[in-house]
Write a protein that holds these residues in place. Structure first.
Motif, PDB file in Angstrom:
ATOM      1  N   LEU A 197       0.826  -1.210   0.000  1.00 30.87           N
ATOM      2  CA  LEU A 197       0.000   0.000   0.000  1.00 30.87           C
ATOM      3  C   LEU A 197       0.859   1.258   0.000  1.00 30.87           C
ATOM      4  O   LEU A 197       0.575   2.215  -0.720  1.00 30.87           O
ATOM      5  CB  LEU A 197      -0.938   0.017   1.212  1.00 30.87           C
ATOM      6  N   LEU A 198       1.907   1.258   0.804  1.00 26.42           N
ATOM      7  CA  LEU A 198       2.805   2.421   0.847  1.00 26.42           C
ATOM      8  C   LEU A 198       3.516   2.625  -0.487  1.00 26.42           C
ATOM      9  O   LEU A 198       3.651   3.758  -0.958  1.00 26.42           O
ATOM     10  CB  LEU A 198       3.839   2.257   1.969  1.00 26.42           C
ATOM     11  N   ASN A 199       3.957   1.541  -1.103  1.00 24.64           N
ATOM     12  CA  ASN A 199       4.609   1.670  -2.413  1.00 24.64           C
ATOM     13  C   ASN A 199       3.657   2.263  -3.437  1.00 24.64           C
ATOM     14  O   ASN A 199       4.047   3.136  -4.222  1.00 24.64           O
ATOM     15  CB  ASN A 199       5.109   0.303  -2.892  1.00 24.64           C
ATOM     16  N   ASN A 200       2.409   1.817  -3.447  1.00 24.37           N
ATOM     17  CA  ASN A 200       1.415   2.371  -4.373  1.00 24.37           C
ATOM     18  C   ASN A 200       1.157   3.844  -4.076  1.00 24.37           C
ATOM     19  O   ASN A 200       1.043   4.658  -4.991  1.00 24.37           O
ATOM     20  CB  ASN A 200       0.108   1.588  -4.302  1.00 24.37           C
ATOM     21  N   TYR A 201       1.057   4.188  -2.805  1.00 21.52           N
ATOM     22  CA  TYR A 201       0.816   5.577  -2.416  1.00 21.52           C
ATOM     23  C   TYR A 201       1.936   6.476  -2.935  1.00 21.52           C
ATOM     24  O   TYR A 201       1.691   7.500  -3.564  1.00 21.52           O
ATOM     25  CB  TYR A 201       0.693   5.693  -0.899  1.00 21.52           C
ATOM     26  N   TYR A 202       3.188   6.081  -2.679  1.00 18.88           N
ATOM     27  CA  TYR A 202       4.308   6.923  -3.099  1.00 18.88           C
ATOM     28  C   TYR A 202       4.469   6.946  -4.614  1.00 18.88           C
ATOM     29  O   TYR A 202       4.972   7.926  -5.164  1.00 18.88           O
ATOM     30  CB  TYR A 202       5.594   6.509  -2.392  1.00 18.88           C
ATOM     31  N   ALA A 203       4.055   5.900  -5.305  1.00 18.90           N
ATOM     32  CA  ALA A 203       4.081   5.928  -6.768  1.00 18.90           C
ATOM     33  C   ALA A 203       3.101   6.975  -7.292  1.00 18.90           C
ATOM     34  O   ALA A 203       3.384   7.689  -8.246  1.00 18.90           O
ATOM     35  CB  ALA A 203       3.733   4.554  -7.330  1.00 18.90           C
TER      36      ALA A 203
ATOM     37  N   THR B  50       7.990  14.602  -7.844  1.00 15.04           N
ATOM     38  CA  THR B  50       8.821  14.872  -9.016  1.00 15.04           C
ATOM     39  C   THR B  50       8.074  14.603 -10.317  1.00 15.04           C
ATOM     40  O   THR B  50       8.502  15.040 -11.383  1.00 15.04           O
ATOM     41  CB  THR B  50      10.110  14.025  -8.989  1.00 15.04           C
ATOM     42  N   LYS B  51       6.941  13.894 -10.249  1.00 13.94           N
ATOM     43  CA  LYS B  51       6.164  13.569 -11.447  1.00 13.94           C
ATOM     44  C   LYS B  51       5.019  14.556 -11.702  1.00 13.94           C
ATOM     45  O   LYS B  51       4.339  14.448 -12.705  1.00 13.94           O
ATOM     46  CB  LYS B  51       5.592  12.159 -11.331  1.00 13.94           C
ATOM     47  N   ILE B  52       4.822  15.505 -10.804  1.00 15.69           N
ATOM     48  CA  ILE B  52       3.741  16.477 -10.962  1.00 15.69           C
ATOM     49  C   ILE B  52       4.269  17.664 -11.767  1.00 15.69           C
ATOM     50  O   ILE B  52       5.241  18.300 -11.374  1.00 15.69           O
ATOM     51  CB  ILE B  52       3.205  16.949  -9.595  1.00 15.69           C
ATOM     52  N   PRO B  53       3.626  17.967 -12.897  1.00 19.31           N
ATOM     53  CA  PRO B  53       4.092  19.093 -13.718  1.00 19.31           C
ATOM     54  C   PRO B  53       3.959  20.424 -12.967  1.00 19.31           C
ATOM     55  O   PRO B  53       3.090  20.587 -12.110  1.00 19.31           O
ATOM     56  CB  PRO B  53       3.169  19.080 -14.928  1.00 19.31           C
ATOM     57  N   ARG B  54       4.807  21.375 -13.313  1.00 20.50           N
ATOM     58  CA  ARG B  54       4.735  22.710 -12.705  1.00 20.50           C
ATOM     59  C   ARG B  54       3.372  23.329 -12.976  1.00 20.50           C
ATOM     60  O   ARG B  54       2.783  23.099 -14.029  1.00 20.50           O
ATOM     61  CB  ARG B  54       5.824  23.618 -13.278  1.00 20.50           C
ATOM     62  N   GLY B  55       2.885  24.121 -12.038  1.00 20.50           N
ATOM     63  CA  GLY B  55       1.579  24.745 -12.176  1.00 20.50           C
ATOM     64  C   GLY B  55       0.467  23.913 -11.553  1.00 20.50           C
ATOM     65  O   GLY B  55      -0.660  24.353 -11.448  1.00 20.50           O
ATOM     66  N   ASN B  56       0.794  22.716 -11.144  1.00 20.12           N
ATOM     67  CA  ASN B  56      -0.187  21.863 -10.488  1.00 20.12           C
ATOM     68  C   ASN B  56       0.171  21.774  -9.026  1.00 20.12           C
ATOM     69  O   ASN B  56       1.319  21.916  -8.653  1.00 20.12           O
ATOM     70  CB  ASN B  56      -0.190  20.464 -11.105  1.00 20.12           C
ATOM     71  N   PRO B  57      -0.694  21.493  -8.172  1.00 16.43           N
ATOM     72  CA  PRO B  57      -2.126  21.349  -8.375  1.00 16.43           C
ATOM     73  C   PRO B  57      -2.813  22.704  -8.515  1.00 16.43           C
ATOM     74  O   PRO B  57      -2.262  23.723  -8.133  1.00 16.43           O
ATOM     75  CB  PRO B  57      -2.600  20.641  -7.123  1.00 16.43           C
ATOM     76  N   VAL B  58      -4.027  22.675  -9.022  1.00 22.13           N
ATOM     77  CA  VAL B  58      -4.808  23.898  -9.182  1.00 22.13           C
ATOM     78  C   VAL B  58      -5.191  24.438  -7.806  1.00 22.13           C
ATOM     79  O   VAL B  58      -5.084  25.630  -7.545  1.00 22.13           O
ATOM     80  CB  VAL B  58      -6.070  23.634 -10.038  1.00 22.13           C
ATOM     81  N   GLU B  59      -5.643  23.553  -6.932  1.00 22.27           N
ATOM     82  CA  GLU B  59      -5.990  23.925  -5.555  1.00 22.27           C
ATOM     83  C   GLU B  59      -5.528  22.836  -4.616  1.00 22.27           C
ATOM     84  O   GLU B  59      -5.403  21.684  -5.007  1.00 22.27           O
ATOM     85  CB  GLU B  59      -7.505  24.109  -5.406  1.00 22.27           C
ATOM     86  N   ARG B  60      -5.324  23.209  -3.357  1.00 15.96           N
ATOM     87  CA  ARG B  60      -4.939  22.235  -2.333  1.00 15.96           C
ATOM     88  C   ARG B  60      -5.875  22.336  -1.150  1.00 15.96           C
ATOM     89  O   ARG B  60      -6.338  23.407  -0.789  1.00 15.96           O
ATOM     90  CB  ARG B  60      -3.517  22.496  -1.849  1.00 15.96           C
ATOM     91  N   GLU B  61      -6.118  21.172  -0.550  1.00 12.96           N
ATOM     92  CA  GLU B  61      -6.916  21.076   0.676  1.00 12.96           C
ATOM     93  C   GLU B  61      -8.206  21.869   0.596  1.00 12.96           C
ATOM     94  O   GLU B  61      -8.466  22.753   1.392  1.00 12.96           O
ATOM     95  CB  GLU B  61      -6.072  21.466   1.880  1.00 12.96           C
TER      96      GLU B  61
END
Length: 98
Positions: free
Chosen positions: A33-39, A44-55
């Motif tokens: 489960l932890l491996n899937n979560y961190y994948a 480092t895989k999130i493009p710049r400008g994302n996320p649009v909103e947080r929390e």
């Protein structure tokens, strides 16, 4: 600590005998489960400008439409109060990122 009385009921049978195989299986499934979560959450895989909103906080009933999948495209007002209507999926909580 995992062998303390506090956690003993998790992996012991009715006779109080420790079920080591169950504990090992549980630990391995937790690591999967932890491996899937961190994948999924690798920053480092999130493009710049994302996320649009947080929390962002949501308290909304989304209409169910089996022809479209789980929920329909339009949702009623988030300010709607009272019991959940039949045919809706109630979403209440914080969405980590959009």
């Amino acid at each position: 600590q995992r062998l303390s009385d506090k956690y003993a009921p998790l992996f012991t049978n009715e006779d109080g005998i420790r079920r080591e195989k169950d504990e090992i299986e549980w630990g391995r499934s937790a690591l999967d489960l932890l491996n899937n979560y961190y994948a999924l959450e690798d920053p480092t895989k999130i493009p710049r400008g994302n996320p649009v909103e947080r929390e962002k906080w949501y308290n909304v009933d989304l209409p169910l439409d089996p022809s479209l999948g789980v929920t329909a495209a339009a949702a009623p007002s988030a300010a709607q109060q009272g019991p959940v209507e039949k045919g809706t999926f109630h979403v209440k909580g914080i969405v980590d990122r959009l």
